[in-house]
Design a protein around this motif. Structure first.
Motif, PDB file in Angstrom:
ATOM      1  N   UNK A 143       0.865  -1.187   0.000  1.00 27.92           N
ATOM      2  CA  UNK A 143       0.000   0.000   0.000  1.00 27.92           C
ATOM      3  C   UNK A 143       0.904   1.240   0.000  1.00 27.92           C
ATOM      4  N   UNK A 144       0.753   2.104  -0.967  1.00 29.02           N
ATOM      5  CA  UNK A 144       1.602   3.299  -0.988  1.00 29.02           C
ATOM      6  C   UNK A 144       1.409   4.122   0.284  1.00 29.02           C
ATOM      7  N   UNK A 145       2.509   4.686   0.774  1.00 26.80           N
ATOM      8  CA  UNK A 145       2.457   5.512   1.982  1.00 26.80           C
ATOM      9  C   UNK A 145       1.910   6.892   1.665  1.00 26.80           C
ATOM     10  N   UNK A 146       1.342   7.507   2.692  1.00 24.78           N
ATOM     11  CA  UNK A 146       0.944   8.909   2.561  1.00 24.78           C
ATOM     12  C   UNK A 146      -0.455   9.125   2.042  1.00 24.78           C
ATOM     13  N   UNK A 147      -1.263   8.067   1.966  1.00 28.70           N
ATOM     14  CA  UNK A 147      -2.631   8.210   1.467  1.00 28.70           C
ATOM     15  C   UNK A 147      -3.608   8.218   2.645  1.00 28.70           C
ATOM     16  N   UNK A 148      -4.472   9.219   2.692  1.00 25.78           N
ATOM     17  CA  UNK A 148      -5.457   9.297   3.766  1.00 25.78           C
ATOM     18  C   UNK A 148      -6.615   8.381   3.418  1.00 25.78           C
TER      19      UNK A 148
ATOM     20  N   UNK B  60      -3.618   7.816   8.028  1.00 24.99           N
ATOM     21  CA  UNK B  60      -2.818   7.889   6.805  1.00 24.99           C
ATOM     22  C   UNK B  60      -2.009   6.602   6.662  1.00 24.99           C
ATOM     23  N   UNK B  61      -1.936   6.075   5.441  1.00 24.13           N
ATOM     24  CA  UNK B  61      -1.151   4.859   5.216  1.00 24.13           C
ATOM     25  C   UNK B  61       0.332   5.163   5.436  1.00 24.13           C
TER      26      UNK B  61
ATOM     27  N   UNK C  92      -7.556   4.764  -3.701  1.00 27.15           N
ATOM     28  CA  UNK C  92      -6.316   5.306  -4.268  1.00 27.15           C
ATOM     29  C   UNK C  92      -6.521   5.612  -5.750  1.00 27.15           C
TER      30      UNK C  92
ATOM     31  N   UNK D 238      -0.928  -0.262 -12.281  1.00 29.94           N
ATOM     32  CA  UNK D 238      -0.489   1.142 -12.228  1.00 29.94           C
ATOM     33  C   UNK D 238       0.854   1.246 -11.501  1.00 29.94           C
ATOM     34  N   UNK D 239       0.978   0.517 -10.407  1.00 27.75           N
ATOM     35  CA  UNK D 239       2.226   0.536  -9.647  1.00 27.75           C
ATOM     36  C   UNK D 239       3.337  -0.144 -10.427  1.00 27.75           C
TER      37      UNK D 239
END
Lengths: 373, 373, 373, 373
Positions: B43-48, B88-89, B157, B365-366
């Motif tokens: 899971x990408x960091x910084x996502x609320x 937040x992730x 996301x 996408x990633x």
């Protein structure tokens, strides 16, 4: 390679070229480079491989076999470079190479700055930020020759366990062969250029393809595949269901646009009571089903019945007549492709479908052995 | 667990329960244990993250929503156990758990020694050498709740990038919604129990399912899915074509038997000149196509058009009326299933299709970002 | 989470939390969330698991066991949530959870904006663009509890095949136990808090750790591990050599800084004629070696001799006395960590080394079965 | 291939030959077949590759360079077969081939039925049930030539980002170069046959290897590697820590028996207060450390400091003097190996260590980009 001005991300990216988990085929090569090839890893040791049978499968896929396939002339001679000692697999990876012999890169010069409609030109350019226009580069169906090599090795191993794979052309455009495969003589598949085991239907298909070709047009079709002799138990039940891995393998073939197993889309129209596959005990004590609406897979796992699936192929995108499109700068233009293309991909797709089935099934077979104590 | 005497290999084996390459969902749990759950890695960091939106997706899949779905009562409340700080992730894996609350294991006692036809009972037994008969064990559709959690995180996301996913019921048995999705108001999908955006057709479908249910029978159907806002470039061109990974994701859903993208099987009946997707330059300079027979994927890579695909579901195998079958010793018997089952899986499959699409697309996408210099 | 102004890339990223190819452990959880846990996939079906033995391994790693380890109090009670029926593995994944009970997040408040030297604070912040300062977040050694669960399941399966794993503390700072393990009674390892089977040496080590602790300092050490009963043939010979997968598993443990197998670094000082492991034929016909400089692995594959390796652990980075460092804005500051930390990680690392060895060996054992015809 | 009568499992198995997750190198080939080669997948598109620099790396590894390495003569000319257009990477896999030119299979005839002590003969036979005795088959160090190709491509891409990799011989047997690498001129590494940047020490090492060779013996050694210019953030913090993936890559090299990063085993003897790497703010605002006991990796993630590690190599197992051993039937025999072998593997291991470092770091770099939104 021109500097493109597309209003899309043009950052470079990578691609994945490996099939399988345990039995793994990694392919490389473009249709207009010196050679294509690959590495087969995870080949079980101790198997006596018949190289002629590998070449035979390649010959079945080879261009130039008849008037209804591309005239590109390739000998498609495979060289096995490693992994064998005195004809027996050693457990080491089998590296192989197929030299390209008939590269007409000049045929593609007029396509260098143009996006052919419904082809991969634009999407590759969008993804990689550059364009290998020479025969489609990596998107060329020539890449499938390497899959046939990987599949031919797998097939021999499967055959030694009594597993057989038969694919055939079951539709060309609107001409469809609806006969149940039990009522067909599948040994006739290779008796005609269309690879349809009903020779009358094959003749009609052949005439249709000839007509389509003379129109500078192309036509889609369907390949049916039947795998017999698979024991119950292959396939992982959640993420790597056999139905899912077969779907992925088939949908990875160029121009594939649909996959169904067993009754597939037709089965979705019916009631559970109509789609039942009742269990019975065979005289030898084996559990069998008296019908096979499931196509040999239940809960993602093979049930011992024949595995039957169908793959839909769209018509080849490259027409041999002028089409309107845009160039890389976004300006309208007209393209008249030359190149050498199949008017119908299906006859040559038959051995590719078989190859991908063989790779998938051997991999599932090996994976199934993975965790036995 | 009885000692079985099946004339098949009963050696134990393993199963794979992970979806995705970079964004990876691993699920666990049986319908009749204390809980199901999973781990979302990558899971990408910084996502609320909005936990309510995750729960909302679960609620859409939850049993007991209407008269035409299973009466099993589960609150299906997800607990997110890690990977978040102040909402937040953090880049750490998100572990989650959904307690099981309404286990009627007793319902399954009469099935303990019997193979339900067209169900996974036999294939699991053949693979693992033992039988978890309590609600189907791992083959229960309850497992898909975990996919909905993984999909709901991915979906948020994707939505932050402007990518939206809409699935809907497009066929129940012979009743088919053939309207082009551009002419449908997809926001109406959840306005009825069938999840069909045409409310008239939905009403017909509802009545059919009611009738089927009162017969103790089941019925198949089709889910259509439309993904908008995907930029050109997603998907790997050979082994992990977007068409292949979507096919694999969809065919891994319980009861899925067919997948097609764009014109799919129908397109195989047509000529290349009819299936062309001409390129044009939009006023803002974007490359677009004036048709979308390809379903948004060309050469295995997204082309910027809507990604459209369809998934065929067979009728649920468990009938609520007596069926002939065999027991684990191979003797003929009659089974009258009790349990609580959906007469038609399609309405509750809609959020599962969306979830699997979200997981697949975020992963693509990633992965597409993977190798940019 | 503060907006950081570091002159480095702060874009978010992901992390991989899965060990193994076939037998796969995926872990989740932070030391200060509600729970940690994981999923064990690829567990062979049909194995009767002893849950008490799993808990026993966790108890060996548990904090608060003696005066020389962290005073953090965790019951560390594992809940197995799936994958078992009547105590027998079903082939389905085993989900598990360990609730966190003793979270003193307040201890870490003064560290929120500060980078502890030689700790992962800065590198995580650089990678993920945010900071989970609560006990180190994912970098906390608490994560290794989940590995012990995954290892304890693997260990039982290995033991059923006659494979045993013994690790012990062989050095604490400059105090080294150089006795050949054949001359040690490894059953004494758990008889003391240091986990050193020579009780005299253990007493010296214990006193050293006490002294280090009273200084507010920490100390490094070495764990030696011996695996017996592994048949010849485990390990893949090129990329996944058993020596490489063991090295990777051990170097993934917090604070590990070195790995050597057999004679390791000492062997590099010697001649080939001194490092020879001559083959002999045992009375029962087995091929054995009369020496074991190789540490049981030759050409990346087990040779049937004991597998012996050593893991070096650096001293824990967190000192309980003031240290100079910088804050997240780059300003100089002084940090006095509170928290609860081990003065020497080695005694509690012993069961973690054993767990990682068990996971690696069972995975290699399963993978080795993969491709047999 | 003789029928063996070993008292061990002789069932065939497979091997894994792929390095990396995103940037993936798959190798094939035996030292005595027609060619060795491989496929590099995941190469970012749009990079102008210098083929001469690839060949240069191969030349550094090539046998026959001096009197202290094997006299085998191989031109080791690599052919890049795909993945490039006008010298620029296209994102397609790079297939490559290195023809074998100097095969003296006859040299190995007397080894066909014998297990060379401390070599991989026995373990391969135990694993695969057959024996490729021709030069060691897949276990031959010749396989590392393919790694050098994969590493040379990665290295160029890394260099374009300012990342440089320097390895050198830091010990041959008991002769050790203990000078801090900051005080060495690493550009002198290739100025002598030993690849030691201190020319005086190099001369001593050279004389030792000559003496060892004249004894028909072999000697071990250590390679030190320094990677500069890596930004903070590379490496995954739990399973794929940079310290773990580097360890795995290095331990996969033939004859590698130990790995340590930063202070490694020596650091385990010390206190935390002695091993501290204090943070400071550089004049340009960058976070730096004033010491580097960690070797550039903290919590499994690069911290921006130089990455420093050491790899221990055992002495080559093949002695050129008679050794006692057993044959495949278990009978005692004496072996006098002919063949052509390095008396010390370390000088030629230097470019291999660099190659594996390059592959590992580019892969980590790409993986780190994976999940950024």
């Amino acid at each position: 390679m021109s500097a493109l001005s597309l209003p899309i991300s043009q950052l470079p990216a990578t691609m994945s070229n490996t099939f399988g988990h345990i039995y793994r085929l990694t392919t490389f090569g473009e249709s207009h480079g010196p050679a294509i090839g690959g590495v087969i890893d995870g080949v079980p040791a101790g198997f006596r491989l018949n190289p002629e049978a590998v070449q035979h499968e390649l010959d079945r896929r080879r261009p130039g076999q008849s008037a209804i396939v591309t005239a590109r002339r390739e000998s498609d001679t495979v060289q096995l470079l490693s992994g064998l000692m005195d004809g027996v697999t050693t457990g080491a990876p089998i590296g192989f190479m197929i030299p390209n012999s008939d590269q007409h890169s000049g045929d593609y010069d007029n396509m260098a700055g143009v996006f052919r409609p419904s082809h991969a030109d634009y999407t590759y350019t969008a993804k990689y930020g550059l364009r290998d226009h020479r025969g489609g580069g990596r998107s060329s169906a020539r890449e499938t020759a390497c899959r046939v090599v990987g599949g031919a090795v797998a097939r021999q191993i499967l055959e030694s366990m009594g597993i057989t794979i038969h694919a055939y052309t079951s539709a060309v455009g609107p001409i469809s062969l609806d006969t149940d495969y039990h009522d067909l003589d599948l040994s006739l598949t290779d008796s005609n250029a269309v690879r349809c085991p009903d020779t009358d239907v094959a003749a009609s298909m052949y005439r249709l393809i000839e007509r389509i070709k003379s129109d500078g047009d192309t036509i889609g079709g369907v390949v049916t595949c039947v795998v017999s002799g698979v024991k119950a138990g292959l396939g992982e039940p959640v993420a790597d269901r056999l139905s899912a891995t077969l779907a992925s393998a088939m949908m990875s073939i160029n121009a594939a646009k649909g996959f169904e197993i067993g009754m597939g889309f037709e089965g979705a129209r019916h009631r559970g009571s109509e789609m039942m596959d009742p269990f019975e005990t065979a005289p030898d004590g084996t559990v069998v089903t008296s019908a096979n609406h499931s196509g040999g897979v239940q809960g993602g796992i093979s049930n011992g019945a024949d595995i039957c699936f169908r793959v839909a192929f769209k018509p080849v995108a490259t027409l041999l007549r002028p089409v309107d499109t845009i160039d890389c700068e976004g300006n309208r233009t007209t393209l008249k492709a030359r190149g050498r293309h199949d008017p119908c991909v299906v006859p040559r797709a038959v051995p590719v479908v078989e190859a991908m089935a063989a790779i998938t099934l051997l991999d599932a077979w090996l994976l199934n052995k993975t965790a036995r104590i």
